[in-house]
Design a protein around this motif. Structure first.
Motif, PDB file in Angstrom:
ATOM      1  N   VAL A 196       0.832  -1.195   0.000  1.00 54.75           N
ATOM      2  CA  VAL A 196       0.000   0.000   0.000  1.00 54.75           C
ATOM      3  C   VAL A 196       0.870   1.249   0.000  1.00 54.75           C
ATOM      4  N   ARG A 197       2.033   1.177   0.645  1.00 54.32           N
ATOM      5  CA  ARG A 197       2.941   2.323   0.661  1.00 54.32           C
ATOM      6  C   ARG A 197       3.358   2.702  -0.758  1.00 54.32           C
ATOM      7  N   GLU A 198       3.574   1.690  -1.609  1.00 51.21           N
ATOM      8  CA  GLU A 198       3.918   1.954  -2.998  1.00 51.21           C
ATOM      9  C   GLU A 198       2.789   2.689  -3.718  1.00 51.21           C
ATOM     10  N   LYS A 199       1.542   2.364  -3.364  1.00 49.84           N
ATOM     11  CA  LYS A 199       0.415   3.065  -3.972  1.00 49.84           C
ATOM     12  C   LYS A 199       0.394   4.532  -3.551  1.00 49.84           C
ATOM     13  N   GLU A 200       0.606   4.770  -2.270  1.00 52.58           N
ATOM     14  CA  GLU A 200       0.514   6.139  -1.758  1.00 52.58           C
ATOM     15  C   GLU A 200       1.635   7.035  -2.277  1.00 52.58           C
ATOM     16  N   THR A 201       2.835   6.489  -2.384  1.00 50.27           N
ATOM     17  CA  THR A 201       3.968   7.302  -2.830  1.00 50.27           C
ATOM     18  C   THR A 201       4.042   7.439  -4.335  1.00 50.27           C
ATOM     19  N   GLY A 202       3.267   6.644  -5.064  1.00 52.21           N
ATOM     20  CA  GLY A 202       3.260   6.736  -6.517  1.00 52.21           C
ATOM     21  C   GLY A 202       4.295   5.883  -7.205  1.00 52.21           C
ATOM     22  N   THR A 203       5.137   5.167  -6.450  1.00 51.56           N
ATOM     23  CA  THR A 203       6.148   4.319  -7.079  1.00 51.56           C
ATOM     24  C   THR A 203       5.552   3.078  -7.709  1.00 51.56           C
ATOM     25  N   LEU A 204       4.356   2.698  -7.294  1.00 49.91           N
ATOM     26  CA  LEU A 204       3.725   1.521  -7.894  1.00 49.91           C
ATOM     27  C   LEU A 204       3.392   1.774  -9.360  1.00 49.91           C
ATOM     28  N   GLU A 205       3.077   3.013  -9.689  1.00 47.75           N
ATOM     29  CA  GLU A 205       2.767   3.348 -11.081  1.00 47.75           C
ATOM     30  C   GLU A 205       3.978   3.116 -11.966  1.00 47.75           C
ATOM     31  N   VAL A 206       5.156   3.450 -11.454  1.00 50.68           N
ATOM     32  CA  VAL A 206       6.380   3.227 -12.215  1.00 50.68           C
ATOM     33  C   VAL A 206       6.603   1.736 -12.444  1.00 50.68           C
ATOM     34  N   LEU A 207       6.334   0.935 -11.407  1.00 50.05           N
ATOM     35  CA  LEU A 207       6.514  -0.511 -11.537  1.00 50.05           C
ATOM     36  C   LEU A 207       5.547  -1.111 -12.536  1.00 50.05           C
ATOM     37  N   LEU A 208       4.324  -0.604 -12.539  1.00 56.32           N
ATOM     38  CA  LEU A 208       3.301  -1.200 -13.390  1.00 56.32           C
ATOM     39  C   LEU A 208       3.487  -0.874 -14.863  1.00 56.32           C
ATOM     40  N   VAL A 209       4.134   0.242 -15.188  1.00 57.51           N
ATOM     41  CA  VAL A 209       4.384   0.569 -16.593  1.00 57.51           C
ATOM     42  C   VAL A 209       5.713  -0.003 -17.072  1.00 57.51           C
ATOM     43  N   SER A 210       6.453  -0.623 -16.161  1.00 59.04           N
ATOM     44  CA  SER A 210       7.731  -1.237 -16.526  1.00 59.04           C
ATOM     45  C   SER A 210       7.488  -2.663 -16.994  1.00 59.04           C
ATOM     46  N   PRO A 211       8.510  -3.286 -17.597  1.00 60.86           N
ATOM     47  CA  PRO A 211       8.349  -4.687 -18.040  1.00 60.86           C
ATOM     48  C   PRO A 211       8.232  -5.677 -16.888  1.00 60.86           C
ATOM     49  N   PHE A 212       8.420  -5.213 -15.680  1.00 65.87           N
ATOM     50  CA  PHE A 212       8.369  -6.090 -14.503  1.00 65.87           C
ATOM     51  C   PHE A 212       6.941  -6.583 -14.303  1.00 65.87           C
ATOM     52  N   ARG A 213       6.739  -7.898 -14.280  1.00 69.10           N
ATOM     53  CA  ARG A 213       5.400  -8.474 -14.161  1.00 69.10           C
ATOM     54  C   ARG A 213       4.826  -8.237 -12.764  1.00 69.10           C
ATOM     55  N   PRO A 214       3.504  -8.004 -12.673  1.00 67.21           N
ATOM     56  CA  PRO A 214       2.882  -7.766 -11.354  1.00 67.21           C
ATOM     57  C   PRO A 214       3.098  -8.907 -10.370  1.00 67.21           C
ATOM     58  N   VAL A 215       3.111 -10.137 -10.867  1.00 70.75           N
ATOM     59  CA  VAL A 215       3.323 -11.283  -9.971  1.00 70.75           C
ATOM     60  C   VAL A 215       4.691 -11.191  -9.309  1.00 70.75           C
ATOM     61  N   LEU A 216       5.692 -10.765 -10.064  1.00 74.63           N
ATOM     62  CA  LEU A 216       7.033 -10.645  -9.506  1.00 74.63           C
ATOM     63  C   LEU A 216       7.121  -9.511  -8.492  1.00 74.63           C
ATOM     64  N   VAL A 217       6.298  -8.481  -8.681  1.00 72.07           N
ATOM     65  CA  VAL A 217       6.239  -7.417  -7.685  1.00 72.07           C
ATOM     66  C   VAL A 217       5.787  -7.978  -6.347  1.00 72.07           C
ATOM     67  N   ILE A 218       4.755  -8.805  -6.386  1.00 74.76           N
ATOM     68  CA  ILE A 218       4.239  -9.417  -5.159  1.00 74.76           C
ATOM     69  C   ILE A 218       5.292 -10.322  -4.530  1.00 74.76           C
ATOM     70  N   VAL A 219       5.949 -11.136  -5.360  1.00 75.85           N
ATOM     71  CA  VAL A 219       6.967 -12.050  -4.852  1.00 75.85           C
ATOM     72  C   VAL A 219       8.123 -11.275  -4.218  1.00 75.85           C
ATOM     73  N   ALA A 220       8.575 -10.219  -4.898  1.00 69.75           N
ATOM     74  CA  ALA A 220       9.694  -9.432  -4.379  1.00 69.75           C
ATOM     75  C   ALA A 220       9.342  -8.752  -3.067  1.00 69.75           C
ATOM     76  N   LYS A 221       8.087  -8.362  -2.895  1.00 69.90           N
ATOM     77  CA  LYS A 221       7.655  -7.749  -1.641  1.00 69.90           C
ATOM     78  C   LYS A 221       7.618  -8.763  -0.501  1.00 69.90           C
ATOM     79  N   ALA A 222       7.296 -10.010  -0.823  1.00 68.66           N
ATOM     80  CA  ALA A 222       7.090 -11.019   0.214  1.00 68.66           C
ATOM     81  C   ALA A 222       8.380 -11.687   0.671  1.00 68.66           C
ATOM     82  N   VAL A 223       9.356 -11.829  -0.219  1.00 66.09           N
ATOM     83  CA  VAL A 223      10.569 -12.594   0.103  1.00 66.09           C
ATOM     84  C   VAL A 223      11.330 -12.011   1.299  1.00 66.09           C
ATOM     85  N   PRO A 224      11.567 -10.691   1.385  1.00 63.00           N
ATOM     86  CA  PRO A 224      12.304 -10.188   2.561  1.00 63.00           C
ATOM     87  C   PRO A 224      11.615 -10.503   3.885  1.00 63.00           C
ATOM     88  N   TYR A 225      10.297 -10.388   3.918  1.00 63.79           N
ATOM     89  CA  TYR A 225       9.582 -10.668   5.162  1.00 63.79           C
ATOM     90  C   TYR A 225       9.564 -12.162   5.470  1.00 63.79           C
TER      91      TYR A 225
END
Length: 368
Positions: A196-225
């Motif tokens: 949600v922090r990515e949504k509020e700061t606007g960085t999620l928009e950059v990720l979504l227009v990049s070639p990076f797949r949304p599924v990988l965004v979720i995976v990358a967020k979860a692995v550190p935790y």
């Protein structure tokens, strides 16, 4: 894969440089395991016990000495009348009293039934029940030893054996519950807030227009935790073994594997919350309040689920912490293997798959 590794590295840097996040991740588990292990215990120790001895003979002296030697009581001998004893209870100066009748030793020597009266303050019924059980156990043990020494005839004798926790300590019950509580709160709350922090700061928009797949965004967020939560599991196990003296009776690798599954379940739930909310405050409120109370009430480590009404028992089945609590108790306390927990493992795996599937489907590629 290189992009995924870089994104995971970025998430690690973001987590490790935030002191408040580190305090929640590592400070809360340590504090909770120590508080639940020492302060919140169902044991009663050093309770003030008043002895009213009308017999004043060898038999009562031996029993009083045995009660005084116990770690559960601080014995004080007084000569109180019934009204004075009742007044002592009313003032809250005593929790339990033991009254020995007159001619106690004489009746004991002649093999007669001698009644020892135990009076407890039942305004707190759990404490009263526990204290009366302690007194009864000490009196029965002493009586059995004396009768065997004197070779007196008996009718029946009851032998009790407590499995897995002979001393009836609270730590073996609280450690699995604290593990479930800590992992549920940390994984769900941290994962939900991070996306949600990515949504509020606007960085999620950059990720979504990049070639990076949304599924990988979720995976990358979860692995550190996931990795940091495993560190929490190791910390809790070390504290429980060294400080609380609750060793792992079963297979440690199996316990770690089940912990990874539960952490993944919590991360999936956190991702599900994050895709449904648009602000960090809402995500934190839902994850904190929505997970804290169900975990405490319906996991089984604070209140027996079997004593609840049927609708609440059904609700408890939907709480992941309940199934993980059962798994940890079976492996850590009872020393059982996968054959005893495979059903609970399948339930957690099913929950994980369901929440991940819904989260990926609901992950909106186009920002509103």
């Amino acid at each position: 894969m290189q992009q995924l590794a870089l994104f995971i590295r970025k998430e690690f840097i973001h987590v490790l440089r935030d002191r408040r996040t580190l305090l929640i991740l590592f400070g809360m588990p340590v504090m909770q395991i120590l508080i639940f292990g020492f302060a919140l215990s169902n044991e009663v120790k050093n309770a003030r016990l008043v002895v009213v001895d009308h017999g004043r003979d060898l038999a009562t002296a031996a029993l009083i000495a045995r009660l005084d030697a116990s770690r559960y009581f601080e014995v004080e001998q007084v000569a109180l009348s019934p009204p004075a004893l009742e007044a002592t209870f009313r003032r809250g100066e005593v929790k339990v009293a033991v009254v020995f009748p007159a001619r106690f030793y004489e009746q004991w020597q002649h093999g007669r039934d001698v009644a020892v009266q135990v009076i407890a303050d039942a305004s707190d019924p759990n404490t009263a029940t526990t204290l009366t059980q302690y007194v009864s156990a000490i009196v029965y043990d002493h009586a059995t030893e004396q009768r065997e020494a004197q070779a007196l005839p008996y009718g029946l004798r009851v032998e009790t054996r407590m499995l897995y926790n002979p001393q009836l300590e609270g730590a073996p019950n609280y450690v699995p519950g604290v593990m479930a509580l800590v992992l549920m709160l940390v994984c769900v709350m941290m994962t939900a807030v991070s996306i949600v922090r990515e949504k509020e700061t606007g960085t999620l928009e950059v990720l979504l227009v990049s070639p990076f797949r949304p599924v990988l965004v979720i995976v990358a967020k979860a692995v550190p935790y996931l990795i940091l939560s495993l560190v929490n599991v190791g910390t809790i196990l070390v504290l429980s073994t060294t400080v609380l003296h609750v060793p792992v009776q079963g297979n440690v690798l199996l316990l770690l594997a089940e912990s990874i599954l539960f952490i993944t379940t919590c991360l999936a739930l956190g991702i599900f919350i994050s895709v449904q909310t648009s602000s960090q405050q809402v995500a934190m409120l839902i994850s904190l309040m929505g997970m804290l109370l169900p975990t405490i009430l319906f996991s089984g480590f604070m209140f027996p689920i079997e004593n609840m009404p049927v609708p609440l028992q059904v609700i408890a089945h939907a709480v992941p912490a309940k199934w993980y609590y059962i798994i940890v108790k079976a492996i850590m306390i009872k020393g059982l293997g996968i054959a005893a927990v495979w059903k609970e493992t399948l339930v957690l795996a099913g929950m994980t798959a369901g929440w991940l599937f819904i989260s990926v489907k609901r992950f909106n590629i186009r920002l509103a």
